[in-house]
Design a protein around this motif. Sequence first.
Motif, PDB file in Angstrom:
ATOM      1  N   LEU A   1       0.821  -1.204   0.000  1.00  0.00           N
ATOM      2  CA  LEU A   1       0.000   0.000   0.000  1.00  0.00           C
ATOM      3  C   LEU A   1       0.854   1.252   0.000  1.00  0.00           C
ATOM      4  O   LEU A   1       0.543   2.224  -0.672  1.00  0.00           O
ATOM      5  CB  LEU A   1      -0.954  -0.004   1.195  1.00  0.00           C
ATOM      6  CG  LEU A   1      -2.046  -1.078   1.166  1.00  0.00           C
ATOM      7  CD1 LEU A   1      -2.848  -1.031   2.455  1.00  0.00           C
ATOM      8  CD2 LEU A   1      -2.943  -0.898  -0.038  1.00  0.00           C
ATOM      9  N   LYS A   2       1.951   1.240   0.755  1.00  0.00           N
ATOM     10  CA  LYS A   2       2.852   2.389   0.771  1.00  0.00           C
ATOM     11  C   LYS A   2       3.449   2.613  -0.607  1.00  0.00           C
ATOM     12  O   LYS A   2       3.518   3.728  -1.094  1.00  0.00           O
ATOM     13  CB  LYS A   2       3.964   2.184   1.799  1.00  0.00           C
ATOM     14  CG  LYS A   2       3.520   2.305   3.220  1.00  0.00           C
ATOM     15  CD  LYS A   2       4.680   2.082   4.153  1.00  0.00           C
ATOM     16  CE  LYS A   2       4.228   2.037   5.596  1.00  0.00           C
ATOM     17  NZ  LYS A   2       5.334   1.725   6.497  1.00  0.00           N
TER      18      LYS A   2
ATOM     19  N   THR B   1       0.936  15.914   1.604  1.00  0.00           N
ATOM     20  CA  THR B   1       1.675  14.839   2.257  1.00  0.00           C
ATOM     21  C   THR B   1       2.872  15.472   2.961  1.00  0.00           C
ATOM     22  O   THR B   1       3.649  16.186   2.329  1.00  0.00           O
ATOM     23  CB  THR B   1       2.150  13.793   1.233  1.00  0.00           C
ATOM     24  OG1 THR B   1       0.995  13.302   0.539  1.00  0.00           O
ATOM     25  CG2 THR B   1       2.864  12.645   1.910  1.00  0.00           C
ATOM     26  N   VAL B   2       2.972  15.241   4.266  1.00  0.00           N
ATOM     27  CA  VAL B   2       4.038  15.828   5.076  1.00  0.00           C
ATOM     28  C   VAL B   2       4.983  14.725   5.530  1.00  0.00           C
ATOM     29  O   VAL B   2       4.550  13.681   6.018  1.00  0.00           O
ATOM     30  CB  VAL B   2       3.462  16.568   6.311  1.00  0.00           C
ATOM     31  CG1 VAL B   2       4.574  17.149   7.177  1.00  0.00           C
ATOM     32  CG2 VAL B   2       2.496  17.659   5.874  1.00  0.00           C
ATOM     33  N   ASP B   3       6.274  14.968   5.373  1.00  0.00           N
ATOM     34  CA  ASP B   3       7.320  14.048   5.819  1.00  0.00           C
ATOM     35  C   ASP B   3       8.108  14.753   6.917  1.00  0.00           C
ATOM     36  O   ASP B   3       8.673  15.820   6.691  1.00  0.00           O
ATOM     37  CB  ASP B   3       8.241  13.686   4.654  1.00  0.00           C
ATOM     38  CG  ASP B   3       9.382  12.749   5.060  1.00  0.00           C
ATOM     39  OD1 ASP B   3       9.395  12.249   6.198  1.00  0.00           O
ATOM     40  OD2 ASP B   3      10.260  12.519   4.211  1.00  0.00           O
TER      41      ASP B   3
ATOM     42  N   SER C   1       9.051  18.529   5.448  1.00  0.00           N
ATOM     43  CA  SER C   1       8.683  19.122   4.162  1.00  0.00           C
ATOM     44  C   SER C   1       7.288  18.637   3.791  1.00  0.00           C
ATOM     45  O   SER C   1       6.804  17.633   4.304  1.00  0.00           O
ATOM     46  CB  SER C   1       9.688  18.758   3.079  1.00  0.00           C
ATOM     47  OG  SER C   1       9.699  17.363   2.873  1.00  0.00           O
ATOM     48  N   ALA C   2       6.644  19.369   2.883  1.00  0.00           N
ATOM     49  CA  ALA C   2       5.288  19.033   2.463  1.00  0.00           C
ATOM     50  C   ALA C   2       5.191  19.094   0.942  1.00  0.00           C
ATOM     51  O   ALA C   2       5.838  19.922   0.301  1.00  0.00           O
ATOM     52  CB  ALA C   2       4.290  20.007   3.080  1.00  0.00           C
TER      53      ALA C   2
ATOM     54  N   ILE D   1       5.339   9.972   7.950  1.00  0.00           N
ATOM     55  CA  ILE D   1       4.724  10.541   6.754  1.00  0.00           C
ATOM     56  C   ILE D   1       3.219  10.492   6.943  1.00  0.00           C
ATOM     57  O   ILE D   1       2.651   9.438   7.216  1.00  0.00           O
ATOM     58  CB  ILE D   1       5.151   9.767   5.495  1.00  0.00           C
ATOM     59  CG1 ILE D   1       6.664   9.842   5.349  1.00  0.00           C
ATOM     60  CG2 ILE D   1       4.452  10.325   4.259  1.00  0.00           C
ATOM     61  CD1 ILE D   1       7.230   8.995   4.256  1.00  0.00           C
ATOM     62  N   VAL D   2       2.582  11.664   6.823  1.00  0.00           N
ATOM     63  CA  VAL D   2       1.138  11.747   7.003  1.00  0.00           C
ATOM     64  C   VAL D   2       0.524  12.479   5.817  1.00  0.00           C
ATOM     65  O   VAL D   2       1.175  13.303   5.172  1.00  0.00           O
ATOM     66  CB  VAL D   2       0.752  12.447   8.327  1.00  0.00           C
ATOM     67  CG1 VAL D   2       1.160  11.612   9.521  1.00  0.00           C
ATOM     68  CG2 VAL D   2       1.376  13.818   8.416  1.00  0.00           C
TER      69      VAL D   2
END
Length: 128
Positions: A5-6, A64-66, A47-48, A81-82
């Motif tokens: 899935l990732k 997506t934010v890491d 970062s986004a 990661i969200v």
Amino acid sequence: MTGYLKIAGSAVLYGMIAATPPVQATESDRNVKEGQAVITALGSDASAVTYWVSQADGWHVVTTVDTKNTAVSSDTGNHAIVRFSAVLQPGQSHSISIPVAVGEKQPALLIRRVADRIEVETDPALLN
């Protein structure tokens, strides 16, 4: 299954990004075209990536934010990661902030729908 899935999710995201060259949110023109990725640095450890697509119910904005946790020394466990999504109508905005230690400046991202465009920028109003 989780790993698949990732990978699948990353493939879709990077496919969207590859379609249109990304821009940096610090550039003077922060208007985002549909499907165009905007990369925003939210400090040295975060970062986004933001993009949007038009749907019948509004413009779907996906970010997506890491974030990197420097306190964790694991090879695989130091990133979080969200993904955030919002449906924006004209005049609406959406903000995302990154938690930090007390007293540090809080990185924040402001995403606005202004008439027929999306603007992405760091949000100084949310900083400590």
